[in-house]
Design an enzyme around this catalytic site. Structure first.
Site, PDB file in Angstrom:
ATOM      1  N   CYS A  77      13.497   7.836  11.914  1.00 48.39           N
ATOM      2  CA  CYS A  77      13.973   7.284  10.773  1.00 48.39           C
ATOM      3  C   CYS A  77      14.534   8.747  10.154  1.00 48.39           C
ATOM      4  CB  CYS A  77      12.962   6.734   9.667  1.00 48.39           C
ATOM      5  SG  CYS A  77      13.984   5.687   8.936  1.00 48.39           S
ATOM      6  N   HIS A 169      10.792   2.483  12.753  1.00 48.11           N
ATOM      7  CA  HIS A 169       9.479   3.375  12.590  1.00 48.11           C
ATOM      8  C   HIS A 169       8.560   2.875  14.002  1.00 48.11           C
ATOM      9  CE1 HIS A 169       9.317   5.486   8.688  1.00 48.11           C
ATOM     10  NE2 HIS A 169      10.319   4.606   8.609  1.00 48.11           N
ATOM     11  N   GLU A 171       5.820   3.839  15.275  1.00 54.64           N
ATOM     12  CA  GLU A 171       4.306   4.068  14.688  1.00 54.64           C
ATOM     13  C   GLU A 171       3.889   2.834  14.024  1.00 54.64           C
ATOM     14  OE1 GLU A 171       6.908   5.211  13.116  1.00 54.64           O
ATOM     15  OE2 GLU A 171       6.376   5.596  11.251  1.00 54.64           O
TER      16      GLU A 171
HETATM   17  N1  GLN Z   1      15.619   6.837   3.363  1.00 53.59           N
HETATM   18  C1  GLN Z   1      14.962   7.949   3.785  1.00 53.59           C
HETATM   19  C2  GLN Z   1      15.938   9.066   3.939  1.00 53.59           C
HETATM   20  O1  GLN Z   1      17.060   8.946   3.544  1.00 53.59           O
HETATM   21  C3  GLN Z   1      14.598   7.682   5.289  1.00 53.59           C
HETATM   22  C4  GLN Z   1      13.528   6.576   5.298  1.00 53.59           C
HETATM   23  C5  GLN Z   1      12.126   6.588   6.129  1.00 53.59           C
HETATM   24  O2  GLN Z   1      12.139   7.495   6.829  1.00 53.59           O
HETATM   25  N2  GLN Z   1      12.019   5.647   6.350  1.00 53.59           N
HETATM   26  O3  GLN Z   1      15.594  10.176   4.094  1.00 53.59           O
END
Ligand code: GLN
Length: 201
Positions: A77, A169, A171
């Site tokens: 992410c 994610h 995890e």
């Molecule tokens: N929206 C976050 C970003 O732009 C990422 C979100 C996340 O890691 N769950 O950095």
């Protein structure tokens, strides 16, 4: 085998326990020595702009780039956003270690976070749970990037060279197959590096 988790911000604690459950020794990484004691690194989800501020403040961008030239990194992410070569919505700095472009917050706001059941050829097409939290979309992949899983037509898990990026994610589910596979990837990379060293001797 030691696997680091970048631990300035975000979901690092769940990744450290996932690494332990997958059979390696997790290291919370906040400095260069901790980083280079590890064979591989996970950059967790969180907030990429905040992570970038920590990297700048701690002078930690170059060590991460140096580490990524030799050893595997798995960005999940916000971690995937950091690994990308290009970031949009809005454009921001990144480590540029993978030839991908990502669009931040591409599914909308926190309320649009969702879970999906996906499949991947590297998991023998068996179902796995992908949790998306204010996730990015991978909007371009370079020619040497391999897609390991899609959601519809969007790549959500990709590999290039040593590195992996996932927009979800891993995890957050109880399934440790993805972490175990990353450990396997790190072991392979270490074997290849050892072999190259022996050939160079
Ligand atoms: N929206 C976050 C970003 O732009 C990422 C979100 C996340 O890691 N769950 O950095």
């Amino acid at each position: 085998m030691k696997i680091g988790v970048l631990s300035f911000q975000g979901d690092f604690q769940l990744h450290t326990s996932a690494i332990g459950q997958a059979g390696a020794e997790p290291v919370e990484v906040r400095n260069r020595d901790q980083l280079f004691s590890c064979e591989g690194l996970i950059i967790p989800g969180g907030e990429s702009t905040t992570l970038l501020k920590f990297l700048e403040f701690e002078d930690f961008t170059q060590p991460l780039v140096d580490f990524g030239r030799e050893r595997p990194i798995f960005g999940t992410c916000a971690g995937a956003i950091l690994l990308a070569r290009e970031v949009e919505n809005p454009s921001q700095c990144s480590l540029g270690l993978m030839d991908i472009r990502v669009r931040r917050n591409a599914y909308g706001r926190q309320a649009d976070s969702h879970t999906e059941i996906c499949r991947s050829p590297v998991l023998a097409q068996e179902a796995f749970e992908a949790n998306f939290i204010r996730a990015p979309i991978i909007s371009r992949i370079g020619p040497s990037v391999k897609v390991l899983a899609y959601s519809g037509s969007d790549p959500i898990w990709v590999r290039e060279g040593l590195h992996w990026a996932a927009t979800f994610h891993p995890e957050l589910s109880h399934d440790r197959r993805i972490h175990r596979m990353f450990l396997e990837r790190v072991r392979q990379a270490r074997k290849i590096a050892d072999c190259e060293l022996r050939i160079a001797d």
